[in-house]
Design a protein around this motif. Structure first.
Motif: not given
Length: 341
Positions: A224-225, A270-272, A338-340
């Motif tokens: 997700d984001a 963490k995303t990224g 779900r992060d687009g």
């Protein structure tokens, strides 16, 4: 005759209670997922062939009413209306028949209970095939991750997670949970730390030995984001038993019987955050931020760079463990983004 019946009934109870103490596989392993296949339902009274209906109060009341009602309170015979001396021969035959039937029932019941006891004693360890099927979704997951993290390697990641599993299992057995500090998210670490304290307070040791990881693959990936979560399926064979710290007596499980366990280990970061070929997947030996030899405080802080390395900000960290059992519901979605992106 009544004394004989009481004796037979008592004998049956003694034998059955004795059988009930036959060793059976009786929760432990990391996180207390192993229930040792206690199989208590096999000993439920409803399965028994000699339940209360066979020895019911109706039989005792009939016996008591036949004999007691023929005597007055002073013990003299009053000659009840339902009984006559002329029937004594027939009564004796009936009593003998009833006793023979009861002896047969007791005999069959004892045999059945002994058979059940042997079945429980010889029951094999939990089968590696037991429980729901957990799909290998590695081929779907890797492209989803490498789309944003090109240097991610499933082989290297799984090899690292195997090290994590083994380190945690042995730390659990040693009741030295500080060894697990570099790998677990704060909440999971505190949960397991409390369980270890209970073992220490109860003077018990959950011994895990001869640990073999038979299967390991990627089962689910969610992003997700804020965070991404990667779940690894493990099929593990090991000996798993609990012993008394003082006497050494085995309380549950057996050092001679293998347990087959299935786990879902979920890691998060963490995303990224991207895979660093030098620093990533080395938290068994090095800090994922500064690459210094892993030495962290109880708060999850690296003593060299003062970074908290158990939050997923620098690399993957274990956030959850689930044991796979027959009733476990498995989400085999594979990949959920779900992060687009």
């Amino acid at each position: 005759m009544k004394k004989l019946l009481i004796f037979l009934f008592t004998l049956a109870l003694i034998l059955i209670v004795s059988v009930s103490f036959l060793p059976i596989k009786a929760g432990a392993d990391l996180g207390d997922f192993n229930d040792y296949d206690s199989g208590g339902s096999d000993w439920d009274s409803s399965d028994s062939d000699w339940g209360s209906s066979d020895w019911g109060s109706s039989y005792d009341s009939d016996y008591d009413s036949d004999y007691d009602s023929d005597y007055d309170s002073d013990g003299s015979y009053s000659g009840g209306s339902h009984r006559s001396k002329g029937n004594s021969g027939m009564d004796q035959i009936i009593i003998v028949v009833i006793i023979l039937v009861l002896i047969y029932i007791v005999y069959q019941s004892i045999l059945n209970v002994i058979k059940k006891g042997r079945k429980m004693k010889n029951r094999p360890p939990s089968s590696p095939m037991a429980g729901p099927t957990v799909r290998d979704n590695t081929s779907k997951i890797v492209p989803a991750i490498t789309k944003t993290d090109p240097t991610f390697s499933a082989d290297k990641f799984i090899a690292w997670t195997k090290e994590v599993l083994l380190t945690l299992q042995y730390a659990w057995s040693a009741r030295d949970w500080e060894k697990a500090r570099p790998f677990e998210k704060e909440e999971l670490y505190r949960q397991h730390e409390m369980q270890i304290k209970q073992y220490i307070e109860n003077k018990r040791i959950n011994v895990l030995e001869r640990i073999n990881i038979n299967q390991a693959y990627l089962q689910k990936y969610v992003r997700d984001a804020s965070y991404e979560y990667l779940t690894v399926f493990f099929q593990v064979r090991m000996t798993d038993y609990i012993k008394d710290e003082v006497t050494g007596k085995v309380l549950k499980g057996s050092p001679k019987v293998d347990s087959h366990m299935k786990y879902l280990y979920t890691f998060m970061r963490k995303t990224g955050v991207l895979t660093d070929p030098v620093k990533s997947n080395h938290s068994t030996t090095n800090c994922p931020n500064c690459a210094a030899p892993t030495k962290i405080t109880s708060a999850g802080e690296c003593e060299y760079c003062n970074s908290i390395i158990t939050t997923g900000v620098f690399d993957w960290v274990l956030s959850n463990i689930d044991g796979v059992k027959p009733q476990t519901v498995i989400d085999d979605s594979g990949v959920i983004i779900r992060d687009g992106k």
